[in-house]
Design a protein around this motif. Structure first.
Motif: not given
Lengths: 111, 113
Positions: B35, B37, B40-45, B90
Motif C-alpha cells: 500500500y 499512504q 487525504g487518500h488513506g491506504l491505497r492498494l 506499507f
C-alpha cells in the motif's frame, strides 16, 4: 474501490463518544477496522464477517450491515489513548483476495 | 524474531532512478500486500499476492513492479521513479482466510527529488 469513510476528522473530549462510518459500493465479504498512531503502522482492531454482526474490543465496538454494505465503529467513553487515525478495510465478495482501505478518520481526544 | 520487516525505512532518490523496497515476513502468510499512504487518500492498494508466483494489480499499480518467488518475500520496484511516487509505503501480510488480520511492516518513507 476504496470504501468511503466519514467523518474525515473528529475532535473529542475524554469520556465522549464517537461513531465512524464506512460504506462500500460493492458487496462485502468482511470489514476490518485498524488504528494508526502517528508515525506508526496500522494495527488491527477487529474483523466483522457476517451481516448484522457486532463485535467489541474494550470500549470500542463495531457493527456490519451486510445488506447496506456499511459498517460503523463505536468508541464510547473515549480515552486519550484512542487518538489516532482509524481505517476501515474491506474484502469485496467478487474478489476475496483484494483488500481495500478507506481514506481514514483522524480522531483527536483531548483532556 | 517473527514479524514483518521492510527495508529501507527511509530512501531519497532522484527522478528516473530505479528503487526497490523490500518486504520480508516470517509467518509464512499466504497473502502479502503493498500500500501507499498519502495525505487525504488513506491506504491505497498497489499490488497484492495470494501466494508465491501469484500477483495481481490493485488500485494504483502504474509505475510499480512486484515479484514473489518465495512466500516470505515481496519486493516492490519502482522502475523509473517519479515525484508523484513520493509516499510512505506499507507492506502487509495475513492469512485472510484464517484470521483475516493483516500485519503491517513499519513502512518505508520514499522521497523522489
Amino acid at each position: 474501490q476504496q470504501p468511503v469513510q466519514s467523518p474525515q476528522a473528529v475532535i473529542l473530549r475524554e469520556g465522549e463518544d464517537a461513531v465512524i462510518n464506512c460504506s462500500s459500493s460493492k458487496a462485502l465479504y468482511s470489514v476490518h477496522w485498524y488504528r494508526q498512531k502517528h508515525g506508526e503502522a496500522p494495527v488491527f482492531l477487529m474483523i466483522l464477517l457476517k451481516g448484522g454482526e457486532q463485535k467489541g474490543h474494550e470500549k470500542i465496538s463495531a457493527s456490519f450491515n451486510e445488506k447496506k454494505q456499511q459498517s460503523s465503529l463505536y468508541l464510547t467513553a473515549s480515552q486519550l489513548s484512542y487518538s489516532g487515525t482509524y481505517f476501515c478495510g474491506t474484502q469485496p465478495i467478487y474478489n476475496f483476495n483484494k483488500f481495500y482501505f478507506g481514506s481514514g478518520t483522524k480522531l483527536n481526544v483531548k483532556p | 524474531d517473527a514479524g514483518i520487516t521492510q527495508s529501507p525505512r527511509y530512501k531519497i532518490t532522484e527522478t528516473g532512478r530505479q528503487v526497490t523496497l523490500m518486504c520480508h515476513q516470517t509467518w509464512s502468510h499466504s497473502y502479502m500486500f503493498w500500500y501507499r499512504q498519502d495525505l487525504g487518500h488513506g491506504l491505497r492498494l498497489i499490488y497484492y499476492s495470494a501466494a508465491a508466483d501469484i500477483t495481481d494489480k490493485g488500485e494504483v499499480p502504474d509505475g510499480y513492479v512486484v515479484s514473489r518467488s518465495k512466500t516470505e518475500n515481496f519486493p516492490l520496484t519502482l522502475e523509473s521513479a517519479t515525484r508523484s511516487q513520493t509516499s510512505v509505503y506499507f507492506c502487509a501480510s495475513g492469512g485472510l482466510a484464517e484470521t483475516g488480520e493483516l500485519f503491517f511492516g513499519e513502512g518505508s518513507r520514499l522521497t523522489v527529488l
